[in-house]
Write an enzyme that holds these catalytic residues in place. Structure first.
Site, PDB file in Angstrom:
ATOM      1  CG  HIS A  56       3.595  -5.239  -1.807  1.00 30.94           C
ATOM      2  ND1 HIS A  56       3.105  -4.421  -2.796  1.00 30.94           N
ATOM      3  CD2 HIS A  56       4.068  -6.340  -2.432  1.00 30.94           C
ATOM      4  CE1 HIS A  56       3.269  -5.004  -3.962  1.00 30.94           C
ATOM      5  NE2 HIS A  56       3.853  -6.169  -3.770  1.00 30.94           N
ATOM      6  CD  GLU A  58       3.478  -0.123   0.676  1.00 28.50           C
ATOM      7  OE1 GLU A  58       3.837   0.753  -0.120  1.00 28.50           O
ATOM      8  OE2 GLU A  58       3.835  -1.322   0.557  1.00 28.50           O
ATOM      9  CB  CYS A  89      -0.344  -1.362  -1.064  1.00 32.32           C
ATOM     10  SG  CYS A  89       0.937  -2.638  -0.979  1.00 32.32           S
TER      11      CYS A  89
END
Length: 171
Positions: A56, A58, A89
């Protein structure tokens, strides 16, 4: 430093990153880590290109910031992201010790704050201080219109379904 102006500037950059990610065939998520007004690291999703659901935006930004700063804690940093961080995350944010998180859209179904309460759970750092740092300060709803536009431009029908099913909200 005007925090609101900085937040809007950084979130505008996250929207650009999300657009770049979408143009590369990824889902339109963008994230960056800043200290003060300086960008330390930027990330877009790498899930499709690396066939890895854990990549992801992040998490990519956190890894790059840690390499750039050579620090174990990012307490003096702010993570900006287009959508509220998911549970995965959120755990990474807490483990990295990020001091502040700013996002545009809430994620009532998958969000690490709206649904799972990980970002703001104060017991994590008390029970497991060796693993989870204190809960970050949160600023939500920053630059919502720009982020919604990125998603709408990416795939209008998908954006309609995401909103209709309640996956994202501007609250």
């Amino acid at each position: 430093m005007d925090i609101q102006a900085t937040d809007r500037t950084m979130m505008a950059r996250c929207a650009e990153l999300a657009r770049e990610g979408a143009a590369a065939g990824e889902y339109p998520f963008g994230s960056l880590i800043a200290r003060g007004g300086a960008i330390i690291a930027e990330g877009v999703n790498h899930c499709v290109r690396e066939t890895d659901e854990s990549r992801h935006a992040e998490i990519v930004a956190i890894a790059l910031a840690r390499r750039a700063l050579g620090k174990t804690s990012l307490r003096d940093c702010t993570l900006y992201c287009t959508v509220e961080p998911c549970a995965m995350c959120a755990f990474c944010i807490r483990a990295a010790g990020i001091g502040r998180v700013v996002f545009a859209l809430h994620s009532p179904v998958l969000g690490g704050m709206s649904h799972w309460e990980i970002l703001q759970d104060r017991t994590l750092s008390r029970r497991l201080p060796f693993l989870f740092r204190p809960a970050p300060e949160i600023a939500a709803g920053v630059h919502v219109e720009a982020v919604q536009e990125v998603w709408r431009d990416w795939k209008p029908l998908v954006w309609w379904a995401i909103k209709r099913l309640g996956f994202f909200a501007s609250r």
